[in-house]
Write an enzyme that holds these catalytic residues in place. Sequence first.
Site, PDB file in Angstrom:
ATOM      1  N   ASP A 145     -39.185 -28.947 -18.716  1.00 45.68           N
ATOM      2  CA  ASP A 145     -38.693 -29.255 -17.377  1.00 45.68           C
ATOM      3  C   ASP A 145     -37.819 -28.157 -16.783  1.00 45.68           C
ATOM      4  O   ASP A 145     -37.715 -28.038 -15.563  1.00 45.68           O
ATOM      5  CB  ASP A 145     -37.961 -30.603 -17.367  1.00 45.68           C
ATOM      6  CG  ASP A 145     -38.951 -31.768 -17.431  1.00 45.68           C
ATOM      7  OD1 ASP A 145     -40.151 -31.514 -17.668  1.00 45.68           O
ATOM      8  OD2 ASP A 145     -38.541 -32.919 -17.248  1.00 45.68           O
ATOM      9  N   TYR A 184     -39.394 -38.293 -13.290  1.00 45.28           N
ATOM     10  CA  TYR A 184     -38.127 -38.547 -13.970  1.00 45.28           C
ATOM     11  C   TYR A 184     -36.929 -37.919 -13.261  1.00 45.28           C
ATOM     12  O   TYR A 184     -37.033 -36.862 -12.657  1.00 45.28           O
ATOM     13  CB  TYR A 184     -38.149 -37.998 -15.391  1.00 45.28           C
ATOM     14  CG  TYR A 184     -38.621 -38.999 -16.424  1.00 45.28           C
ATOM     15  CD1 TYR A 184     -38.010 -40.243 -16.550  1.00 45.28           C
ATOM     16  CD2 TYR A 184     -39.682 -38.700 -17.278  1.00 45.28           C
ATOM     17  CE1 TYR A 184     -38.445 -41.159 -17.491  1.00 45.28           C
ATOM     18  CE2 TYR A 184     -40.123 -39.616 -18.230  1.00 45.28           C
ATOM     19  CZ  TYR A 184     -39.497 -40.842 -18.323  1.00 45.28           C
ATOM     20  OH  TYR A 184     -39.930 -41.749 -19.256  1.00 45.28           O
TER      21      TYR A 184
END
Lengths: 680, 680
Positions: free
Chosen positions: B329, B414
């Site tokens: 990420d 997320y």
Amino acid sequence: MNSRVSFIKLNQEIYFKRSRSKYIENTAIMTSPFAPLSAQEIKLASTIIRDGHDSAVRFKTISHYEAPKEQIVNYLEKNGPAPDRKARVYTYSGEGKKYNSIINLTQQKVEKSEIVPEEIQFPMTDYDQKMAEHVCENHPKILAEVAKCKLPKGAKVIADPWCYGTDDPNETRRLFQCYFYVVFSDHPEANHYANPLPFSPVLDGETFELLWISKLPLEEGFADQDAETQPVENFLSNDYHIEAQESVRSDLKPLQIVQEEGPSFTVAPENKVHWQKWDFTVGWNAREGAVLYDVKFDGRPIFYRVSISDMTVPYADPRPPFHRKQAFDLGDVGFGVTANSLGLGCDCLGHIKYFDGWLANAAGDPVLMKNVVCMHEVDNGIQWKHTNYRTPEISSVVRKRELIIQTVATVANYEYIVMLIFDQAANLRIDIRATGILSTAPSKDGIKLPFATRLGPNVQAPYHQHVFSLRLDPAIDGYKGNSVVYEDVVPFEESDNIPDPYGCGFKVNQTTIKKPGFVDEDVQKGRYIKIVNPNKINPVSLKPVGYRLWHITSQPILMKPNSYNVKRAEFGLHPFWVTKYQDDELFVAGEFTNQSQVDTGLGIWSKRDENVENDDPVLWHTFSLTHIPRPEDFPVMPVDMLSLELKPSGFFEKNPCLDVPRSNQKVNKSVLIKDTCCKI
Amino acid sequence: MNSRVSFIKLNQEIYFKRSRSKYIENTAIMTSPFAPLSAQEIKLASTIIRDGHDSAVRFKTISHYEAPKEQIVNYLEKNGPAPDRKARVYTYSGEGKKYNSIINLTQQKVEKSEIVPEEIQFPMTDYDQKMAEHVCENHPKILAEVAKCKLPKGAKVIADPWCYGTDDPNETRRLFQCYFYVVFSDHPEANHYANPLPFSPVLDGETFELLWISKLPLEEGFADQDAETQPVENFLSNDYHIEAQESVRSDLKPLQIVQEEGPSFTVAPENKVHWQKWDFTVGWNAREGAVLYDVKFDGRPIFYRVSISDMTVPYADPRPPFHRKQAFDLGDVGFGVTANSLGLGCDCLGHIKYFDGWLANAAGDPVLMKNVVCMHEVDNGIQWKHTNYRTPEISSVVRKRELIIQTVATVANYEYIVMLIFDQAANLRIDIRATGILSTAPSKDGIKLPFATRLGPNVQAPYHQHVFSLRLDPAIDGYKGNSVVYEDVVPFEESDNIPDPYGCGFKVNQTTIKKPGFVDEDVQKGRYIKIVNPNKINPVSLKPVGYRLWHITSQPILMKPNSYNVKRAEFGLHPFWVTKYQDDELFVAGEFTNQSQVDTGLGIWSKRDENVENDDPVLWHTFSLTHIPRPEDFPVMPVDMLSLELKPSGFFEKNPCLDVPRSNQKVNKSVLIKDTCCKI
């Protein structure tokens, strides 16, 4: 009448001169099976006991004795009759005997009264402490020993009586070991632990006679018990009170919690709390302090009873008499007995609801423990958030409002802060903070000990562990039909026959615990414990409803398997234990831990051949803090924090806090800081 | 000119129609070596790059490039010259080549410019995402595939472009996999993840051509890639936005944080913060988001740099193409790039100082990232307390005031909340909260998959891990002479020759790490890591000054050792790693993680034969969240919380917060709740 019997009598003159003042309020017999004992109930219990004994009866403990679970569940689920209210009473009688009695308060009668064997010792009480201190301050032999230390002018000697850790299978006397320290000021908060003295008297805990004086080792080897006590030098001034500090920070700006519309909770009589879909009762007793009963969310039962069951604190110093330092802070003394009266604006910030408790003194009279539990709401950051990145100017945020139920226990040198924390997502967190003062030992200067941290020229802080046990009596969608399982997260195995060409697959292996026993940690497998109700399937996940324990991974008890430390506290060996529910099995190392030789709790219950699958299991979680003291922990210790959480895991069909109002500035009234440079 | 080259050109029409608006402020070249890039610096970097290329240059990233540590330390310690400010720039040139350039902003010149090999892929950018979405919404073949789903009227298709996890050593193309979902409302927060569609187009990430469309498996076995896409039924409505909720709680009362005298911190230019004896700089960059630099307490250096280095999220679903779901990420996208603009009274409560950041868009123009970091104070309960039980009416309590530096990153589904938390006892805590929405996969109804949680009739949430790496570049009382050690707490061994008649003794075994490599967890031994300065002895403990890492004990990466998941992220295998400091070694899995085949970070650096004892070690801590989704995590997930802490351990001679004003009601203004029954 020999001294052992005569000293059973309450020494009122010494005791009450040193006691906290007592109050009696006109309170009634309680209705709820979970309500703490009222003053009236304590008075009633001691009156019934006294009616059955001669006048020399001395009270050790009067505490709430819970009705059988079957009766309580019948009351809760089927509107059955309220079970009789009961008290457990520990007494010394004039004949030198110890009694363990159950008093039925509703029927006003003795339900059971057993003579306690000689080798079993009741917990240490306020009375014991005051009597022991009196002996330490006045006994000629002890005063002579102090004199040998040739203390400088202005020195004030302070004695801490300790329970006596077991080291002899033939010892049946009640004993206290006393540690001696010196302060050089009259300040009530002068830190005596900075200056330990090199001897330790041992007293008979019934007669309060001086039995012997142990010499304390000052080097790595053992002390010569026949050597003369030498003058003490190199005193250390290390105080925590504000008057002793060279300077005080001036740049800390006030911060207040404001709730203009008041708190979001309500409290009904007998400590019944409602907050944000949660319902529960705040129980309280001499041994455990605060206990949660009948915890429900949105009307669905989750836990029947949640408590810190006990904690043992064994010390690593192998040199006699320090090997005897193994406190059971709940079983030997009690988190209720040592509960702090919490101060508004000091221990709890915001809008505070306090709960009081009642104890009995040695005379059997009720003693008010004012403000021993505080309850308040806090904002703990973000509970959930999502931003659709396509429209970043819009997002949903819900804050994490929490309800904290807090108690603080002072067990001699240490403070323990227990926080039972509810949130809006149906999580129950338990935070424990250890603070207070290190237990110290004297030493020669310049010594480095392999089991202690040097704190100054004549003072060392031995390594030790705090080994806690959390007791969870679950009621996941029902008071009986629960199972405890553990889950391991592991890569696919060949036998799974799942095609996994890239080696990324993993799965959850669930094991149901069928018999009492223990489960060990397995970090590599990410092992965790769940409590499930196999009789109720979640329609979304298609699996049984449950709660998961986000446990504390920690070191087991470090002492050797055949040590008394371990034999008395088998719970320290493994992190997870399951037993079958039985009435009156609340205390992990047994009802009587003081000078215990063996563990009469899990040591027995976990070995019974019973079914616990889908049939009223109790889960016990052991977790520890191995405390290698730092200089930073002295003269008072910034909190060490432990945190565990119980989280719904397939208990709900979706996020249970979707209905919480979104966070917004209109309500939250945050303040934008525009220019912060050079403001101070 | 073939399509691969022609598409390098910025497609301004498509891009800017979808872009956030951009701002340029008149900001200067910064002085501090730790200050984030200013708008002016970004503009200057892109101008210098463009001057050396034809007009078709397209910018991927312009980020702060740190000066050599030696220069910075010379500047900090010896008042040496401020090092030159630099930027790292990733670009595509008109000739179809990729460049990795270092621009010296102070001297206004290109310092280094390297052509990047074909198989190396730059991170995914805002431009990539917008171009991919455009293709997904307009490509006739994709529209035809959507048509086969026979969606009901009102269905709106939404595509999430994903980085393409590595599965082929010969693949050198830049690829994006796209996952498709449906919503049935125009609400900007409609939760499309509730309704995944059964196919996944793969695009060329340079040309944005459609390469192929993968069919998604709907059962335990693999999908038949030649089968026709079938109509989709059983749509699920599961929204998190407030308008979708049946009811909203009405009994949550407002709670505000009030600081009438303002905050206790000051902020000097270039993000230099002072608070309660702490001094540090809040850095910020495209990849890591917020970074702490030059962290000092009471003037003593503790950390040179503290950052979340990367996080990989591998998924357990073994069925192609889901095996390709392994995001990095930070490395693949960036916590700065995806940082939320935080809202007053929503993301942070109280008196809030915001920091902005600057990024570059595809044209090389600065883009303001408004309010990407918030800073505020909170009260976190009790920091220390002691009651002398002899005088219970007097006690000392210090509250735990904390300074929180918070960022929120939205990486597609997320959200990650990173909180860097300072307290008054010289502790630095790092809390990470995971929230947002589960990444979902379609399925047939009634299916239970061994690697996923059922969320509804046609939707599953595959198991996955979030594997983080914390990078700590320590400066314990000095920028270079530090060592990393680990300590095991173990019972005495026979070879210790310490008399231990009762078997209670234990000790600390310290091992100094001398070469780069890793250390494993050992819960039985209570193993922990310390950073010490062996050149400075604490005069109280007589041991080197140090800080201890209270780490997160968690499960290593679960994928097979020969999987790409592990080969790309060796850091996932072990919790603690040490390397020798080298400039430009910041990112745990290497500079370029997108479609990486091997780990070019620790995978290389931890294997070098170098001395790290007392010579500039860097500590990397890997910790994970193995996420077995719950129904409660949908349609939005209550936070899962991870917390670690750096605590002084013999760094100070005593408790460093003795000088904090004692908690008192005059300042704290708590409110006593007298009657709470039936108020609501």
